[in-house]
Design a protein around this motif. Sequence first.
Motif, mmCIF file in Angstrom:
data_model
loop_
_atom_site.group_PDB
_atom_site.id
_atom_site.type_symbol
_atom_site.label_atom_id
_atom_site.label_comp_id
_atom_site.label_asym_id
_atom_site.label_seq_id
_atom_site.Cartn_x
_atom_site.Cartn_y
_atom_site.Cartn_z
ATOM 1 N N ARG A 59 0.846 -1.209 0.000
ATOM 2 C CA ARG A 59 0.000 0.000 0.000
ATOM 3 C C ARG A 59 0.872 1.245 0.000
ATOM 4 O O ARG A 59 0.586 2.205 -0.701
ATOM 5 C CB ARG A 59 -0.925 -0.022 1.216
ATOM 6 C CG ARG A 59 -1.964 1.058 1.183
ATOM 7 C CD ARG A 59 -2.908 0.848 0.041
ATOM 8 N NE ARG A 59 -3.821 1.962 -0.078
ATOM 9 C CZ ARG A 59 -4.690 2.095 -1.043
ATOM 10 N NH1 ARG A 59 -4.789 1.180 -1.972
ATOM 11 N NH2 ARG A 59 -5.471 3.127 -1.098
ATOM 12 N N PHE A 60 1.924 1.223 0.779
ATOM 13 C CA PHE A 60 2.854 2.347 0.831
ATOM 14 C C PHE A 60 3.479 2.593 -0.545
ATOM 15 O O PHE A 60 3.563 3.726 -1.005
ATOM 16 C CB PHE A 60 3.940 2.062 1.876
ATOM 17 C CG PHE A 60 4.929 3.163 2.054
ATOM 18 C CD1 PHE A 60 4.581 4.330 2.706
ATOM 19 C CD2 PHE A 60 6.228 3.031 1.571
ATOM 20 C CE1 PHE A 60 5.501 5.351 2.887
ATOM 21 C CE2 PHE A 60 7.154 4.051 1.739
ATOM 22 C CZ PHE A 60 6.788 5.208 2.403
ATOM 23 N N LEU A 61 3.877 1.513 -1.233
ATOM 24 C CA LEU A 61 4.460 1.642 -2.566
ATOM 25 C C LEU A 61 3.442 2.149 -3.586
ATOM 26 O O LEU A 61 3.785 2.928 -4.478
ATOM 27 C CB LEU A 61 5.053 0.314 -3.024
ATOM 28 C CG LEU A 61 6.275 -0.167 -2.241
ATOM 29 C CD1 LEU A 61 6.680 -1.567 -2.694
ATOM 30 C CD2 LEU A 61 7.425 0.808 -2.389
ATOM 31 N N LYS A 62 2.193 1.731 -3.459
ATOM 32 C CA LYS A 62 1.142 2.229 -4.351
ATOM 33 C C LYS A 62 0.945 3.734 -4.173
ATOM 34 O O LYS A 62 0.752 4.458 -5.148
ATOM 35 C CB LYS A 62 -0.190 1.511 -4.083
ATOM 36 C CG LYS A 62 -0.252 0.116 -4.629
ATOM 37 C CD LYS A 62 -1.621 -0.488 -4.348
ATOM 38 C CE LYS A 62 -1.734 -1.891 -4.887
ATOM 39 N NZ LYS A 62 -3.070 -2.467 -4.634
ATOM 40 N N VAL A 63 0.986 4.196 -2.930
ATOM 41 C CA VAL A 63 0.854 5.628 -2.653
ATOM 42 C C VAL A 63 2.006 6.387 -3.298
ATOM 43 O O VAL A 63 1.809 7.426 -3.943
ATOM 44 C CB VAL A 63 0.793 5.892 -1.126
ATOM 45 C CG1 VAL A 63 0.958 7.368 -0.806
ATOM 46 C CG2 VAL A 63 -0.518 5.352 -0.551
ATOM 47 N N GLN A 64 3.211 5.871 -3.160
ATOM 48 C CA GLN A 64 4.376 6.530 -3.763
ATOM 49 C C GLN A 64 4.283 6.559 -5.293
ATOM 50 O O GLN A 64 4.593 7.568 -5.919
ATOM 51 C CB GLN A 64 5.656 5.833 -3.333
ATOM 52 C CG GLN A 64 6.012 6.093 -1.889
ATOM 53 C CD GLN A 64 7.316 5.449 -1.500
ATOM 54 O OE1 GLN A 64 7.539 4.279 -1.789
ATOM 55 N NE2 GLN A 64 8.170 6.210 -0.834
ATOM 56 N N LYS A 65 3.855 5.450 -5.895
ATOM 57 C CA LYS A 65 3.723 5.394 -7.351
ATOM 58 C C LYS A 65 2.646 6.366 -7.837
ATOM 59 O O LYS A 65 2.830 7.064 -8.841
ATOM 60 C CB LYS A 65 3.396 3.976 -7.804
ATOM 61 C CG LYS A 65 3.331 3.846 -9.306
ATOM 62 C CD LYS A 65 3.091 2.433 -9.745
ATOM 63 C CE LYS A 65 3.030 2.381 -11.264
ATOM 64 N NZ LYS A 65 2.779 1.046 -11.769
ATOM 65 N N ALA A 66 1.528 6.422 -7.115
ATOM 66 C CA ALA A 66 0.450 7.340 -7.490
ATOM 67 C C ALA A 66 0.948 8.785 -7.452
ATOM 68 O O ALA A 66 0.655 9.577 -8.358
ATOM 69 C CB ALA A 66 -0.745 7.156 -6.566
ATOM 70 N N TRP A 67 1.719 9.136 -6.448
ATOM 71 C CA TRP A 67 2.264 10.487 -6.352
ATOM 72 C C TRP A 67 3.248 10.763 -7.487
ATOM 73 O O TRP A 67 3.259 11.850 -8.058
ATOM 74 C CB TRP A 67 2.935 10.722 -5.006
ATOM 75 C CG TRP A 67 3.726 11.994 -4.978
ATOM 76 C CD1 TRP A 67 5.080 12.112 -4.911
ATOM 77 C CD2 TRP A 67 3.208 13.318 -5.050
ATOM 78 N NE1 TRP A 67 5.443 13.432 -4.932
ATOM 79 C CE2 TRP A 67 4.302 14.206 -5.026
ATOM 80 C CE3 TRP A 67 1.937 13.853 -5.152
ATOM 81 C CZ2 TRP A 67 4.158 15.585 -5.065
ATOM 82 C CZ3 TRP A 67 1.787 15.231 -5.206
ATOM 83 C CH2 TRP A 67 2.885 16.076 -5.167
ATOM 84 N N LYS A 68 4.074 9.786 -7.793
ATOM 85 C CA LYS A 68 5.051 9.965 -8.874
ATOM 86 C C LYS A 68 4.352 10.309 -10.184
ATOM 87 O O LYS A 68 4.818 11.162 -10.937
ATOM 88 C CB LYS A 68 5.890 8.690 -9.036
ATOM 89 C CG LYS A 68 7.013 8.833 -10.028
ATOM 90 C CD LYS A 68 7.867 7.581 -10.074
ATOM 91 C CE LYS A 68 8.989 7.758 -11.082
ATOM 92 N NZ LYS A 68 9.847 6.590 -11.153
#
Length: 182
Positions: A59-68
Amino acid sequence: MLHCKISVQETHYDILSVKEDASYEEIRTSYRLSLLNHHPDKLQSAHRTSDPQDELGDRFLKVQKAWKVLGDARSRAIYDNELRALRKDSGVAEDVSLEDMMIEDGGEALELFYQCRCGDYFSVDSLELGKMGYILLRDENKISFETTDVSPASVLLPCGSCSLQVRLLINADMKLQIDDNL
């Protein structure tokens, strides 16, 4: 004609809990809040016994990817165009599951129907599904899918009269109890 596609379930906007027309500041604020809420170090002690560490990190990685993607104006524009094209191409009125379908025994094959807004039906039979790798099994009064792939997938079903389509979500674990009069 039927098209087989993997179902798109969660967009970057969904991950960050913002609308698609959100401003940069709204996206940035939501990203920071999501980052704090889903950081693995923060959640590790709270969910030590209930959730595996992998889910927290994912979930943390998904949040980072979405922001990117959404934090950069150019990549966001490209993403928005791809999202619009995907939605336009599919023309999907709604998602339906096996439980939503009406089922009739056509003798040689089982027929699945779902009524369209226009009054006609979206339909597919078990023979067509079998050609796509989705085998519809009948065991006494239960119907289920058998697939070669364990990941959920979907099949687009066109209406017999209008241009609408529905997405039949296929889940190998799904079983449907049916009436004895089938």
